[in-house]
Design a protein around this motif. Sequence first.
Motif, short mmCIF file in Angstrom:
data_model
loop_
_atom_site.label_atom_id
_atom_site.label_comp_id
_atom_site.label_asym_id
_atom_site.label_seq_id
_atom_site.Cartn_x
_atom_site.Cartn_y
_atom_site.Cartn_z
N GLU A 96 0.83 -1.20 0.00
CA GLU A 96 0.00 0.00 0.00
C GLU A 96 0.87 1.25 0.00
OE1 GLU A 96 -0.72 -2.71 1.63
OE2 GLU A 96 -2.79 -3.17 1.18
N ALA A 97 1.94 1.24 0.79
CA ALA A 97 2.85 2.38 0.84
C ALA A 97 3.52 2.60 -0.51
CB ALA A 97 3.90 2.17 1.93
N GLU A 98 3.90 1.52 -1.18
CA GLU A 98 4.53 1.64 -2.50
C GLU A 98 3.57 2.21 -3.53
OE1 GLU A 98 6.67 -1.17 -5.87
OE2 GLU A 98 6.66 -1.85 -3.79
N LEU A 99 2.31 1.78 -3.47
CA LEU A 99 1.31 2.30 -4.41
C LEU A 99 1.05 3.78 -4.16
CD1 LEU A 99 -1.16 -0.73 -4.42
CD2 LEU A 99 0.44 -0.07 -6.23
N LEU A 100 0.95 4.17 -2.89
CA LEU A 100 0.77 5.59 -2.57
C LEU A 100 1.96 6.42 -3.03
CD1 LEU A 100 -0.87 5.32 0.95
CD2 LEU A 100 -1.93 6.25 -1.12
N ALA A 101 3.16 5.89 -2.87
CA ALA A 101 4.36 6.59 -3.33
C ALA A 101 4.33 6.76 -4.85
CB ALA A 101 5.61 5.84 -2.90
N ALA A 102 3.86 5.75 -5.57
CA ALA A 102 3.77 5.84 -7.03
C ALA A 102 2.77 6.91 -7.44
CB ALA A 102 3.36 4.48 -7.61
N ILE A 103 1.65 6.99 -6.73
CA ILE A 103 0.65 8.02 -7.03
C ILE A 103 1.23 9.41 -6.79
CG2 ILE A 103 -1.57 8.98 -6.27
CD1 ILE A 103 -2.36 6.04 -5.57
N CYS A 104 1.90 9.59 -5.67
CA CYS A 104 2.51 10.89 -5.35
C CYS A 104 3.56 11.26 -6.39
CB CYS A 104 3.13 10.86 -3.96
SG CYS A 104 1.91 10.71 -2.64
N THR A 105 4.36 10.30 -6.80
CA THR A 105 5.39 10.55 -7.83
C THR A 105 4.74 10.97 -9.14
OG1 THR A 105 6.90 8.99 -6.80
CG2 THR A 105 7.30 9.51 -9.11
N PHE A 106 3.66 10.29 -9.52
CA PHE A 106 2.95 10.65 -10.75
C PHE A 106 2.47 12.10 -10.68
CE2 PHE A 106 -1.20 11.29 -12.73
CZ PHE A 106 -0.86 11.12 -14.06
N PHE A 107 1.79 12.47 -9.60
CA PHE A 107 1.27 13.83 -9.49
C PHE A 107 2.40 14.86 -9.55
CE2 PHE A 107 -2.62 12.03 -7.25
CZ PHE A 107 -3.42 12.16 -8.38
N ARG A 108 3.50 14.57 -8.86
CA ARG A 108 4.65 15.48 -8.88
C ARG A 108 5.21 15.60 -10.31
NH1 ARG A 108 6.39 13.64 -4.29
NH2 ARG A 108 7.59 11.96 -5.22
N ASN A 109 5.32 14.48 -11.02
CA ASN A 109 5.89 14.48 -12.37
C ASN A 109 5.01 15.21 -13.39
OD1 ASN A 109 8.14 13.11 -11.50
ND2 ASN A 109 7.47 11.12 -12.26
N VAL A 110 3.71 15.29 -13.14
CA VAL A 110 2.84 16.04 -14.05
C VAL A 110 2.65 17.48 -13.58
CG1 VAL A 110 1.67 13.99 -14.98
CG2 VAL A 110 0.66 15.24 -13.03
N GLY A 111 3.39 17.87 -12.55
CA GLY A 111 3.39 19.27 -12.12
C GLY A 111 2.35 19.64 -11.10
N LEU A 112 1.74 18.68 -10.44
CA LEU A 112 0.74 18.98 -9.42
C LEU A 112 1.39 18.94 -8.04
CD1 LEU A 112 -2.22 16.90 -10.82
CD2 LEU A 112 -1.94 19.38 -10.90
N SER A 113 1.10 19.93 -7.22
CA SER A 113 1.69 20.00 -5.89
C SER A 113 0.75 19.38 -4.85
CB SER A 113 1.95 21.46 -5.51
OG SER A 113 0.72 22.14 -5.33
N LYS A 114 1.27 19.20 -3.64
CA LYS A 114 0.45 18.63 -2.57
C LYS A 114 -0.69 19.58 -2.19
CE LYS A 114 3.68 20.11 1.00
NZ LYS A 114 4.59 19.65 2.03
N GLU A 115 -0.54 20.87 -2.50
CA GLU A 115 -1.62 21.82 -2.24
C GLU A 115 -2.76 21.66 -3.24
OE1 GLU A 115 1.67 22.80 -2.37
OE2 GLU A 115 1.88 22.97 -0.20
N GLN A 116 -2.48 21.09 -4.40
CA GLN A 116 -3.47 20.93 -5.46
C GLN A 116 -4.16 19.57 -5.46
OE1 GLN A 116 -0.44 21.95 -8.43
NE2 GLN A 116 -1.85 23.50 -9.20
N VAL A 117 -3.56 18.61 -4.78
CA VAL A 117 -4.07 17.24 -4.82
C VAL A 117 -4.21 16.71 -3.40
CG1 VAL A 117 -3.58 14.88 -5.56
CG2 VAL A 117 -2.97 16.79 -7.04
N GLY A 118 -5.31 16.06 -3.14
CA GLY A 118 -5.50 15.39 -1.85
C GLY A 118 -5.68 13.90 -2.08
N ILE A 119 -5.11 13.12 -1.20
CA ILE A 119 -5.26 11.67 -1.29
C ILE A 119 -5.90 11.21 0.01
CG2 ILE A 119 -4.06 9.45 -1.43
CD1 ILE A 119 -1.87 10.89 -3.03
N ARG A 120 -6.98 10.48 -0.12
CA ARG A 120 -7.65 9.91 1.04
C ARG A 120 -7.52 8.40 0.97
NH1 ARG A 120 -12.56 13.33 3.00
NH2 ARG A 120 -11.84 15.38 2.37
N VAL A 121 -7.13 7.84 2.06
CA VAL A 121 -6.96 6.39 2.13
C VAL A 121 -8.06 5.85 3.04
CG1 VAL A 121 -5.45 4.51 2.84
CG2 VAL A 121 -4.48 6.56 1.79
N SER A 122 -8.82 4.93 2.53
CA SER A 122 -9.87 4.29 3.31
C SER A 122 -9.54 2.80 3.39
CB SER A 122 -11.23 4.51 2.65
OG SER A 122 -12.23 3.88 3.41
#
Length: 125
Positions: free
Chosen positions: A45-71
């Motif tokens: 799960e941690a690896e998948l979340l890291a991949a998602i964060c890397t993707f958003f960063r690589n397309v130019g989206l910041s943590k202020e622009q994207v929220g991730i909720r884990v349920s």
Amino acid sequence: KGLPLPAKWSSIGQCWRYERMTRGRRREHYQWNMDIVGVAGMEAEAELLAAICTFFRNVGLSKEQVGIRVSSRKVLQTVLERCGIPPESFAPVCVVVDKLDKISKEKVAEELAALHVVPEATEDI
């Protein structure tokens, strides 16, 4: 011969919802699916979340622009265990955690304190 584990794969496929269209939610959409099979712990799960964060960063989206909720009950259980919450308190603490978006942070802290959750753990939660 079996598949060597852990097995990882991803796909971006065209999908359709079986429901009525609403504003911003069309029937036809594309969805990124990522899976890791054969890992017992939370590492996958941690690896998948890291991949998602890397993707958003690589397309130019910041943590202020994207929220991730884990349920995930497993993720929440791991977090609560690391905060020192005993297993018998898991269900009542989950009830309070579910209120995080509905009531003030102070009220959440009060309810967790009533369940004997220490302030340091409340901050971590």
